[in-house]
Design an enzyme around this catalytic site. Structure first.
Site, PDB file in Angstrom:
ATOM      1  N   LYS A 193       0.875  -1.181   0.000  1.00 47.93           N
ATOM      2  CA  LYS A 193       0.000   0.000   0.000  1.00 47.93           C
ATOM      3  C   LYS A 193       0.911   1.230   0.000  1.00 47.93           C
ATOM      4  O   LYS A 193       0.814   2.112   0.859  1.00 47.93           O
ATOM      5  CB  LYS A 193      -0.911  -0.077   1.248  1.00 47.93           C
ATOM      6  CG  LYS A 193      -2.037   0.931   1.297  1.00 47.93           C
ATOM      7  CD  LYS A 193      -3.169   0.626   0.346  1.00 47.93           C
ATOM      8  CE  LYS A 193      -4.185   1.765   0.389  1.00 47.93           C
ATOM      9  NZ  LYS A 193      -5.178   1.687  -0.683  1.00 47.93           N
ATOM     10  N   ASP A 225      -5.510  -3.089  -2.414  1.00 47.63           N
ATOM     11  CA  ASP A 225      -6.946  -2.997  -2.722  1.00 47.63           C
ATOM     12  C   ASP A 225      -7.202  -3.455  -4.161  1.00 47.63           C
ATOM     13  O   ASP A 225      -8.160  -4.180  -4.440  1.00 47.63           O
ATOM     14  CB  ASP A 225      -7.477  -1.573  -2.479  1.00 47.63           C
ATOM     15  CG  ASP A 225      -6.538  -0.479  -2.959  1.00 47.63           C
ATOM     16  OD1 ASP A 225      -5.362  -0.783  -3.274  1.00 47.63           O
ATOM     17  OD2 ASP A 225      -6.958   0.678  -3.035  1.00 47.63           O
ATOM     18  N   ASP A 249      -2.477 -12.382   5.063  1.00 51.27           N
ATOM     19  CA  ASP A 249      -3.498 -13.119   5.811  1.00 51.27           C
ATOM     20  C   ASP A 249      -4.806 -13.104   5.019  1.00 51.27           C
ATOM     21  O   ASP A 249      -5.454 -14.132   4.799  1.00 51.27           O
ATOM     22  CB  ASP A 249      -3.676 -12.418   7.172  1.00 51.27           C
ATOM     23  CG  ASP A 249      -4.480 -13.245   8.154  1.00 51.27           C
ATOM     24  OD1 ASP A 249      -4.926 -14.339   7.786  1.00 51.27           O
ATOM     25  OD2 ASP A 249      -4.670 -12.783   9.292  1.00 51.27           O
ATOM     26  N   ASP A 253      -6.333 -16.154   1.947  1.00 50.48           N
ATOM     27  CA  ASP A 253      -7.654 -16.773   2.096  1.00 50.48           C
ATOM     28  C   ASP A 253      -8.517 -16.497   0.863  1.00 50.48           C
ATOM     29  O   ASP A 253      -9.253 -17.371   0.401  1.00 50.48           O
ATOM     30  CB  ASP A 253      -8.377 -16.231   3.340  1.00 50.48           C
ATOM     31  CG  ASP A 253      -8.110 -17.104   4.557  1.00 50.48           C
ATOM     32  OD1 ASP A 253      -7.218 -17.978   4.486  1.00 50.48           O
ATOM     33  OD2 ASP A 253      -8.792 -16.925   5.585  1.00 50.48           O
TER      34      ASP A 253
END
Ligand code: NAD
Length: 358
Positions: A193, A225, A249, A253
């Protein structure tokens, strides 16, 4: 004849069922390539709490530290949910990561043609997806200081966590990622970011600098994002992704769920030296434990990662992965993957089919 010491921590719930199958698969596949294993079992998680009062007993940790690799099932279950957080089964995972210095977490998300309908996304979006997410595991916002809940004026409180990365931490995870990309299709996307966070600016600088040493790997950068969007918009654009602890993390997923099948997902956690840890992404599935319903394939594929990344035996790893594809081709599925035209079998039978395919 090569010989390896493997610490086997089956854990709780479905852990012992899927581990028994996966150990048999490693043994059989190894024999075909002249590898032998000494498998030593030790308690971890809830099983260890019941036996010793501790989720990660010292003997278990000693065994792991003196082994070539650690093969873990899953930990946790309803009966230990009321314990304080420092005594819970899941504590063992944090203990193992920090004691073994496991700073790199590797999570592949591969769409197998046989399981394409298990995904919630359209066939044309996910067909052929083969992504590896390399997540930094021991730094970033989960560990940075200061952290805590602090008093402020007028009786108000402030919660604080700090996202911080040193250049050495960025370099070592970067190396794992470049090396992994090199073994795959040679494309690495670093996710950060950097438009907002200084820590990400340093991350981007560090990863970019490393690229000079890996001219065969094509490096790109993406904001987190945008990456979250691109993963569901056109996931085929990714080969290897490297990112920090928090972003990793979440993105690992998200990438995993492109496949739609939690019972199929393996993972590896690696340090700079010493044994790595290999475990399925799923938990201990207490709802189906002891019923011979669990899908052992994530555990078996974690065994293949152990061979590939833990003890450098890619040929035997390939053998196991091929055997899994073959059994799926034959139409065998555990209940979690049941679909029209397939034959549903139990955990043990799935193991027998894999052994037969080997
Ligand atoms: P879970 O992954 O155990 O189960 C989620 C759902 O997926 C359940 O319906 C389960 O039956 C199913 N499932 C999971 N693995 C499967 C398999 N191999 N075959 C067939 N179905 C499977 O997650 P949860 O229910 O949130 O957690 C259960 C326990 O596991 C909790 O105590 C949790 O803390 C623990 N947990 C441990 C780990 C780990 O050991 N690394 C990871 C996640 C959760």
């Amino acid at each position: 004849m090569e010989h390896f010491k493997i610490a086997v921590l089956a854990g709780d719930g479905i852990g012992p069922e899927i581990m028994a199958v996966a150990v048999a698969v490693l043994e059989t596949a190894g024999k075909l390539d002249g590898l032998t294993f000494a498998f030593t079992e030790a308690p971890v998680g809830g099983a260890a709490i019941d036996a010793t009062g501790e989720p990660l007993p010292a003997e278990t940790l000693n065994l792991c530290q003196s082994s070539d690799a650690v093969f873990l099932g899953a930990v946790g279950g309803y009966q230990w949910d009321t314990l304080s957080s420092d005594k819970r089964p899941e504590r063992a995972l944090l203990g193992l990561r920090s004691a073994l210095g496991l700073f790199a977490n590797l999570r592949p998300a591969t769409i197998l043609p046989q399981l394409i309908d298990a995904s919630t996304l359209k066939r044309e979006v996910i067909e052929g997806v083969d992504i590896l997410v390399v997540r930094e595991l021991t730094g970033g916002i989960y560990f940075g200081q200061p952290k805590g809940i602090f008093p402020e004026k007028k009786g108000m409180r402030r919660g604080v966590n700090t996202m911080s990365y040193g250049e050495d931490e960025i370099e070592r995870i970067g190396r794992v990622a470049f090396e992994s990309a090199r073994k795959r299709r040679g494309k690495l996307c670093s996710v950060d970011k950097a438009n907002v966070l200084e820590v990400s600016q340093l991350w981007r600088e560090g990863i970019t600098k490393l690229a000079n040493e890996y001219p065969d790997v094509e490096l790109s950068h993406m904001y987190v994002d945008n990456c979250a969007m691109q993963l569901v918009r056109w996931p085929k654009q990714f080969d290897t992704i490297v990112t920090g602890n928090l972003f990793g993390d979440i993105l690992s997923d998200e990438a995993a769920m492109l496949t739609g099948s939690i019972g199929m997902l393996p993972s590896a956690s690696l340090g700079s030296s010493g044994p790595g840890l290999f475990e399925p992404v799923h938990g201990s599935a207490p709802d189906i434990a002891g019923q011979d319903k669990a899908n052992p394939l994530a555990q078996i594929l974690s065994g293949a990662m152990l061979l590939r990344f833990g003890i450098n035996q890619p040929k035997t790893a390939d053998r196991i992965e091929q055997a899994v594809l073959k059994v799926l081709d034959l139409g065998y599925r555990t209940g979690d993957l049941a679909a029209p035209g397939t034959q549903v079998i139990g955990c043990k039978q799935m193991g027998e089919q894999i052994l037969a395919a080997l």
